[in-house]
Design a protein around this motif. Structure first.
Motif, PDB file in Angstrom:
ATOM      1  N   SER A  11       0.825  -1.186   0.000  1.00 42.72           N
ATOM      2  CA  SER A  11       0.000   0.000   0.000  1.00 42.72           C
ATOM      3  C   SER A  11       0.868   1.248   0.000  1.00 42.72           C
ATOM      4  N   VAL A  12       0.344   2.307  -0.581  1.00 41.71           N
ATOM      5  CA  VAL A  12       1.050   3.584  -0.624  1.00 41.71           C
ATOM      6  C   VAL A  12       0.172   4.635   0.026  1.00 41.71           C
ATOM      7  N   HIS A  13       0.685   5.359   1.010  1.00 46.56           N
ATOM      8  CA  HIS A  13      -0.069   6.377   1.716  1.00 46.56           C
ATOM      9  C   HIS A  13       0.630   7.719   1.544  1.00 46.56           C
ATOM     10  N   TYR A  14      -0.148   8.769   1.493  1.00 45.81           N
ATOM     11  CA  TYR A  14       0.402  10.111   1.345  1.00 45.81           C
ATOM     12  C   TYR A  14       0.027  10.950   2.563  1.00 45.81           C
ATOM     13  N   PHE A  15       1.034  11.521   3.186  1.00 45.24           N
ATOM     14  CA  PHE A  15       0.781  12.471   4.269  1.00 45.24           C
ATOM     15  C   PHE A  15       0.980  13.876   3.700  1.00 45.24           C
ATOM     16  N   ALA A  16      -0.104  14.563   3.506  1.00 46.06           N
ATOM     17  CA  ALA A  16      -0.049  15.863   2.853  1.00 46.06           C
ATOM     18  C   ALA A  16       0.573  16.911   3.765  1.00 46.06           C
ATOM     19  N   GLN A  17       1.492  17.685   3.220  1.00 45.63           N
ATOM     20  CA  GLN A  17       2.100  18.785   3.968  1.00 45.63           C
ATOM     21  C   GLN A  17       1.481  20.118   3.561  1.00 45.63           C
ATOM     22  N   THR A  18       1.378  20.361   2.287  1.00 46.74           N
ATOM     23  CA  THR A  18       0.726  21.578   1.803  1.00 46.74           C
ATOM     24  C   THR A  18      -0.175  21.220   0.629  1.00 46.74           C
ATOM     25  N   PHE A  19      -1.258  21.962   0.546  1.00 49.30           N
ATOM     26  CA  PHE A  19      -2.168  21.808  -0.591  1.00 49.30           C
ATOM     27  C   PHE A  19      -2.317  23.161  -1.252  1.00 49.30           C
ATOM     28  N   GLN A  20      -2.066  23.210  -2.555  1.00 49.20           N
ATOM     29  CA  GLN A  20      -2.196  24.461  -3.299  1.00 49.20           C
ATOM     30  C   GLN A  20      -3.417  24.388  -4.201  1.00 49.20           C
ATOM     31  N   ALA A  21      -4.336  25.337  -4.034  1.00 51.38           N
ATOM     32  CA  ALA A  21      -5.522  25.399  -4.879  1.00 51.38           C
ATOM     33  C   ALA A  21      -5.111  25.645  -6.328  1.00 51.38           C
TER      34      ALA A  21
END
Length: 559
Positions: A11-21
């Protein structure tokens, strides 16, 4: 979106640090992205207008649509989407719903203590028996005071019923009420529409309030003249235009001065009290020519019962609000009270999204800083005013004017129950606005609208008009479109403060065309199923004022 990649087994998981609109999320095209971004609003309108769902149900449905788009189309992480919704709901409940609840409570205290009836008697003694003059004072000036403290339809119901008691015919009473109600709506419920617009756009609250006050002044000076035509045609204009001029200038001037140089939360209170005082004083030196069919039919037999104490107590809550807010917002002698109150504010980055959201241009989103201003909040000041009012009314309670602390706090609880669905609607609409704003849906719409270039200021008030016409609330309209207006303004190099204020300018005019408002007005004058007739009657006035505001905003944008 920047992220950290973590592998766990297969499995691959992503821990988001920043989200740019991103305004190019759909097929790398601004217009397609904007079209998709409008789907939550379209869904809201369909749920409310076509499927006839309740307002709170429609808002919740629109939130679900917006969340789905944020996650699956705009690529916002689920945790960020839900956190955005949570912050919007939190802001909707505090301060928005809290302020409205306290404002409604203060008004309810005057009703349950029977002091509101004395207010009606006060108006029966003024106007020199001319129904048109009394209607302007009640509908325009006093109605604005009710809008400042209650809002959300209450002023429409109260004023329409009062005008009916003057002897005015039902349709004329409704039309007069709805048109008169336009001027104070932007600063209704202690200016919560303006506060909402400023917070969602990240603009300075005082600048937005000041510009809105200037725009409202342009509206206020013409509304009384329109009322003269509604009530009595050309004859009405010829006979009572001096009062229309006095009320328009004093009300509009009061809005401009209070929003720019005083406490903007008190804009409507100051404007209404100023116009009432000047209007009543003007009647000492001017008397209208009153045809027999325009003579007031109010029973003034009880008016002689009024003395100075009863008059003061009837006006006490409204005068008290001015004093409390003046001290809390302006007192700096010895102790700086505004600074002391502000020092108690609890500010914190909203969990999960705080510091992790970026605008399309890469700048950090500043709106994730939540301010729990529990003591400096206008709602708290209104609560203090309510406590003092209960104490004073209890001290002077009689059988005819009952009041006790138990009764007063009972009114507080009843008010919360009465507005439970309104609170749910407001919280949901705010949640919708935050999800749309943070995910990039609003930014995409704003970027697309910006292609209109320098013409956009001419049409910008239409967005506000649509928002209130559908939701019945200028606060909701600003929550939906203020950010969009500011984004479009930045894209075309216009003043974002002006276009944010323009949304309020259109919003106040849309209220008279809102189905909710029409239903309240029809009920107040006992016109069963009369909404469609009322809509046809007010449509030309709504459209005429909207065109006027569009032109004013466009001219302002050129200066």
């Amino acid at each position: 979106m920047q992220h950290t990649l973590l592998a766990v087994g297969e499995s691959v998981h992503y821990f988001a640090q920043t989200f740019q609109a991103d305004t190019l999320s759909v097929a790398n095209n601004t217009w397609l992205t904007a079209l998709v971004g409008t789907l939550p609003l379209v869904a809201f309108f369909i749920f409310l207008m076509t499927l006839k769902w309740k307002a709170h149900t429609s808002a919740i449905g629109a939130v679900i649509v917006s969340l789905a788009l944020a996650i699956f189309v705009f690529g916002m992480p689920v945790s960020y989407s839900l956190a955005s919704l949570a912050q919007g709901v939190a802001f909707g409940l505090f301060p928005v719903v809290f302020i409205i609840w306290m404002a409604v409570w203060l008004y309810d205290l005057t009703v349950s203590s029977n002091r509101f009836e004395d207010l009606r008697l006060i108006f029966s003694k003024i106007g020199r028996g001319d129904m048109r003059v009394q209607a302007m004072l009640i509908g325009f000036s006093f109605g604005g005071l009710l809008e400042a403290l209650a809002g959300f339809g209450a002023p429409v119901a109260i004023v329409a019923a009062m005008l009916l008691s003057l002897g005015m015919k039902p349709m004329k009473a409704i039309t007069t009420t709805l048109v008169a109600n336009t001027a104070p709506v932007a600063f209704g419920a202690m200016a919560i529409p303006v506060t909402t617009a400023a917070l969602l756009t990240g603009l300075d609250q005082r600048e937005v309030a000041g510009m809105t006050g200037l725009l409202m002044m342009a509206i206020a000076v013409v509304v009384p003249f329109i009322l003269t035509f509604i009530m009595d045609g050309v004859r009405g204009f010829k006979q009572v235009w001096p009062m229309a001029l006095v009320l328009g200038i004093s009300f509009g001037g009061g809005q401009y001065l209070a929003s720019n140089f005083f406490s903007y939360e008190l804009t409507d209170v100051v404007a209404c009290l100023l116009s009432l005082a000047i209007g009543i004083a003007f009647l000492r030196v001017w008397k209208p020519t009153t045809p027999e069919d325009q003579a007031s039919q109010v029973d003034t037999s009880r008016a002689n019962e009024m003395d100075g104490k009863r008059t003061f107590l009837a006006l006490f809550p409204y005068l008290l609000v001015v004093v409390v807010f003046a001290i809390a917002k302006l007192w700096t002698l010895g102790i700086n009270i505004p600074k002391a109150l502000a020092s108690t504010d609890v500010k914190f980055q909203w969990p999960v999204i705080g510091g992790n959201l970026l605008n399309p241009d890469g700048s950090e989103v500043t709106g994730t800083l939540y301010n729990f201003n529990w003591l400096s909040n206008p709602g708290t000041l209104l609560f203090i005013s309510g406590l003092i009012t209960v104490a004073v009314y209890s001290a002077y309670a009689t059988k005819a004017f009952p009041m006790s602390f138990g009764q007063g706090f009972g009114d507080l609880g009843k008010g919360a129950y009465k507005m439970r669905f309104s609170a749910l609607t407001i919280a949901s609409v705010m949640g919708l606005a935050y999800v749309m704003n943070y995910s990039g849906q609003t930014a995409a719409i704003g970027a697309a609208l910006a292609t209109a270039g320098t013409v956009f200021p001419l049409i910008s008030p239409i967005l506000g008009w649509v928002g209130t016409a559908v939701t019945g609330s200028a606060t909701s309209s600003n929550a939906l479109f203020a950010k969009m207006q500011a984004t479009a303004a930045n894209e075309i190099g216009a003043n974002p403060v002006l276009l944010t204020a323009a949304n309020s300018g259109g919003a106040v005019i849309g209220k008279m065309f809102s189905p909710q408002t029409l239903t309240i007005a029809a009920t107040a004058v006992h016109m069963e199923n009369g909404e469609s007739k009322i809509m046809r009657k007010v449509f030309p006035y709504s459209m005429g004022l909207l065109v006027y505001v569009c032109i004013v905003v466009f001219l302002f944008s050129l200066v």
